[in-house]
Every structure is written in structure tokens, then in C-alpha cells.
Design a protein around this motif. Structure first.
Motif, PDB file in Angstrom:
ATOM      1  N   THR A 182     -14.147   5.343  11.137  1.00  0.00           N
ATOM      2  CA  THR A 182     -13.012   5.393  10.208  1.00  0.00           C
ATOM      3  C   THR A 182     -12.132   4.165  10.401  1.00  0.00           C
ATOM      4  O   THR A 182     -11.702   3.854  11.512  1.00  0.00           O
ATOM      5  N   ALA A 183     -11.862   3.459   9.310  1.00  0.00           N
ATOM      6  CA  ALA A 183     -11.002   2.278   9.366  1.00  0.00           C
ATOM      7  C   ALA A 183      -9.540   2.705   9.451  1.00  0.00           C
ATOM      8  O   ALA A 183      -9.131   3.716   8.881  1.00  0.00           O
ATOM      9  N   SER A 227      -5.810   1.487   8.475  1.00  0.00           N
ATOM     10  CA  SER A 227      -4.939   0.590   7.728  1.00  0.00           C
ATOM     11  C   SER A 227      -3.499   0.906   8.107  1.00  0.00           C
ATOM     12  O   SER A 227      -3.069   2.057   8.036  1.00  0.00           O
ATOM     13  N   HIS A 232      -7.893  -2.486  10.822  1.00  0.00           N
ATOM     14  CA  HIS A 232      -8.868  -2.913   9.819  1.00  0.00           C
ATOM     15  C   HIS A 232      -8.225  -3.335   8.511  1.00  0.00           C
ATOM     16  O   HIS A 232      -8.906  -3.870   7.635  1.00  0.00           O
ATOM     17  N   GLU A 246      -8.811  -5.558   5.189  1.00  0.00           N
ATOM     18  CA  GLU A 246      -8.512  -5.053   3.844  1.00  0.00           C
ATOM     19  C   GLU A 246      -7.016  -5.107   3.538  1.00  0.00           C
ATOM     20  O   GLU A 246      -6.188  -4.852   4.412  1.00  0.00           O
ATOM     21  N   ASN A 268      -4.476  -3.207   1.052  1.00  0.00           N
ATOM     22  CA  ASN A 268      -4.343  -2.030   0.199  1.00  0.00           C
ATOM     23  C   ASN A 268      -2.909  -1.969  -0.320  1.00  0.00           C
ATOM     24  O   ASN A 268      -1.967  -1.899   0.465  1.00  0.00           O
ATOM     25  N   GLU A 304      -7.683   9.472  -1.856  1.00  0.00           N
ATOM     26  CA  GLU A 304      -6.942   9.569  -0.606  1.00  0.00           C
ATOM     27  C   GLU A 304      -6.363  10.969  -0.524  1.00  0.00           C
ATOM     28  O   GLU A 304      -5.494  11.337  -1.324  1.00  0.00           O
ATOM     29  N   ASN A 337     -10.568   8.661   1.666  1.00  0.00           N
ATOM     30  CA  ASN A 337      -9.488   8.160   2.516  1.00  0.00           C
ATOM     31  C   ASN A 337      -8.546   9.322   2.814  1.00  0.00           C
ATOM     32  O   ASN A 337      -8.640  10.387   2.200  1.00  0.00           O
ATOM     33  N   GLU A 353     -11.301   5.793   5.637  1.00  0.00           N
ATOM     34  CA  GLU A 353     -10.095   5.055   6.016  1.00  0.00           C
ATOM     35  C   GLU A 353      -8.910   6.002   6.123  1.00  0.00           C
ATOM     36  O   GLU A 353      -8.777   6.932   5.318  1.00  0.00           O
ATOM     37  N   SER A 357      -4.666   5.664   6.294  1.00  0.00           N
ATOM     38  CA  SER A 357      -3.511   4.785   6.143  1.00  0.00           C
ATOM     39  C   SER A 357      -2.337   5.467   6.835  1.00  0.00           C
ATOM     40  O   SER A 357      -1.950   6.579   6.461  1.00  0.00           O
ATOM     41  N   THR A 395      -9.428   7.395  16.610  1.00  0.00           N
ATOM     42  CA  THR A 395     -10.561   7.411  15.673  1.00  0.00           C
ATOM     43  C   THR A 395     -11.878   7.373  16.433  1.00  0.00           C
ATOM     44  O   THR A 395     -12.848   8.015  16.040  1.00  0.00           O
TER      45      THR A 395
END
Length: 250
Positions: A3-4, A6, A39, A71, A73, A156, A193, A215, A217, A242
Motif C-alpha cells: 500500500t502506497a 500519500s 510514495h 505521485e 494527488n 477512495e 484507496n 493507497e 492518504s 503498512t
């Protein structure tokens, strides 16, 4: 699946805006988070500029040119000011959020079919610009396939109800809701997300129960932790959460 992470910088901007000194710096915050392994970077430039200002969006876009594997976003309401930024900056991802202009914080997702016709052309425009679109959604499995029909790439999942139930008797029920919504999204061909009130305390439990989240956030809790630990150690701490989610719980 990893999992990224952000990092949402809204709260850094909120503190900066209380004075006219330009500190704390968003670009320095972003740089430290990226150096620590984040990320991506997320911002939500609201029309009233209570935190992120228009210039911040462009400054961070310029900064991220030096991090081509990370990334950018940008989130917000596409019927307010979001699309202007998308057209000029062309971030990797635009997250459409159905906020009112004066809303304190995001607290609900899009609803289908009610929002379908007005979202469809804006999603198509983003995709034509090469921008991935994620729709902020409540964890309602029946809504996921409908989100796909309007052209979204991802959803998301709005996680505040889970965060509020974490450590309480309703936690497992909430996790089942999110797992079901995530499965429905994946079955519809959507990436998943998640965000809102996720923290070092509750993140690992969420990712273990809701697999294949692409991802997360995270802003408020992460920046709050950074006030005590610094950006570097905080980001490393969230990345450890994560990573822990990929290990089966004992």
C-alpha cells in the motif's frame, strides 16, 4: 500488494497561514516526507484557501518533477476549483470529493445515480489529460459498480466511521463493511484507496482486514505525529504500519 502512503500537507499549510513568515514550508515538508520514503503528496486546495493556496499547488508540482517515481494527488470538488488545477498541473491523480465550499472537512462520498450525469464529463476530461480519477465514496458495495460506469479509475473509501469505531465493540462490523466495499470495487475493475482519520494506531488493522488497498492518504494524524517526532520518523512509522499489514496477525 504494498500500500502506497500519500502524505496530505493541508495542516502544514494551515499552521503557516496563521502568520506571514512562510513557515512552516510546504516544499521542505514534502521533501522530507519524500526522502523518508513517502510514495506521494496530497493537497486539497479549497476555494477559501484556508490551508493550501493556489501557489502551493504549483510549487509542489514543480518540486515533484524531481521525484518522477512519486505521485501527486490533488483532491477537491470538481465543481468548485479543482478542475482548473487539474488542467494546469495534470497531477497523477485527481480525487473528486463532494464538499460544499465552506465545509469543515470531508464527511461523505458521492451518490449514484444522483451524481452520475454531472461527474461523467469531468472524469472523461481528466482521463483525456492523462490524469487518474479517484472518487471519494462511502463504503457501500452497491455503489462501486456505479462509480465504475461513470469512468472512475479508483474509489477512495471514506474511513472516518472505521476510525471512530476502532478499539470499540463496533470495530469488526465496520471492517466487514469496508472489506465488502473494497471487494465490490475490485470486482467492478476499480482500484481502492482509503483515507480520513487513519493513524498509526488504526492503520495496520484496517489494511489487514481490507486487503489490496492501493493507497492511503493521511494528513491530520500524520502531521500531528510529525510535530512530536519530525517528518522523517513519522513517515517511517506509517510505512512500518503498512509493512506490518502484510504480515499475518498472530
Amino acid at each position: 500488494m504494498k500500500t502506497a502512503l500519500s502524505v496530505n500537507l493541508n495542516k502544514v499549510a494551515l499552521v503557516r497561514n496563521t502568520r506571514h513568515l512562510g513557515i512552516p514550508s510546504l516544499t521542505r515538508a514534502a521533501t522530507q516526507c519524500l526522502q523518508a520514503g513517502a510514495h506521494g503528496i496530497t493537497v486539497h486546495p479549497r476555494p477559501d484557501e484556508r490551508h493550501i493556496r493556489a501557489q502551493d499547488v504549483f510549487d509542489l508540482a514543480e518540486l515533484l518533477k524531481g521525484w518522477p517515481d512519486r505521485e501527486y494527488n490533488i483532491e477537491g470538488n470538481p465543481f468548485h476549483n479543482l478542475m482548473d488545477f487539474v488542467r494546469q498541473v495534470r497531477p497523477h491523480q485527481a480525487t473528486f470529493v463532494p464538499d460544499s465550499e465552506g465545509q469543515f472537512t470531508s464527511d461523505h462520498g458521492w451518490s449514484f445515480p444522483a451524481d452520475a450525469d454531472r461527474l461523467r464529463p469531468l472524469i472523461a476530461e481528466c482521463r483525456a489529460l492523462g490524469v487518474r480519477v479517484s472518487l471519494f465514496m462511502d463504503p457501500l458495495p452497491a455503489q462501486m459498480a456505479l462509480a465504475r460506469t461513470v469512468g472512475a479509475d479508483r474509489v477512495e473509501l471514506y474511513t472516518e466511521p472505521y476510525a471512530a469505531a476502532w478499539g470499540q465493540p463496533g470495530q469488526d462490523e465496520q471492517l466487514r463493511r469496508y472489506a465488502a466495499a473494497a471487494r465490490a470495487a475490485r470486482d467492478a475493475g476499480l482500484g481502492v484507496n482509503a483515507g480520513h482519520d487513519l493513524s498509526r494506531d488504526n492503520l495496520t488493522d484496517f489494511l489487514r482486514a481490507v486487503p489490496d488497498v492501493a493507497e492511503v492518504s493521511i494528513g491530520h494524524a500524520l502531521i500531528g505525529d510529525a510535530l512530536e517526532l519530525g517528518y522523517t520518523e513519522t513517515v517511517k512509522g506509517y510505512l512500518a504500519c503498512t509493512d506490518a499489514a502484510r504480515v499475518r496477525a498472530p
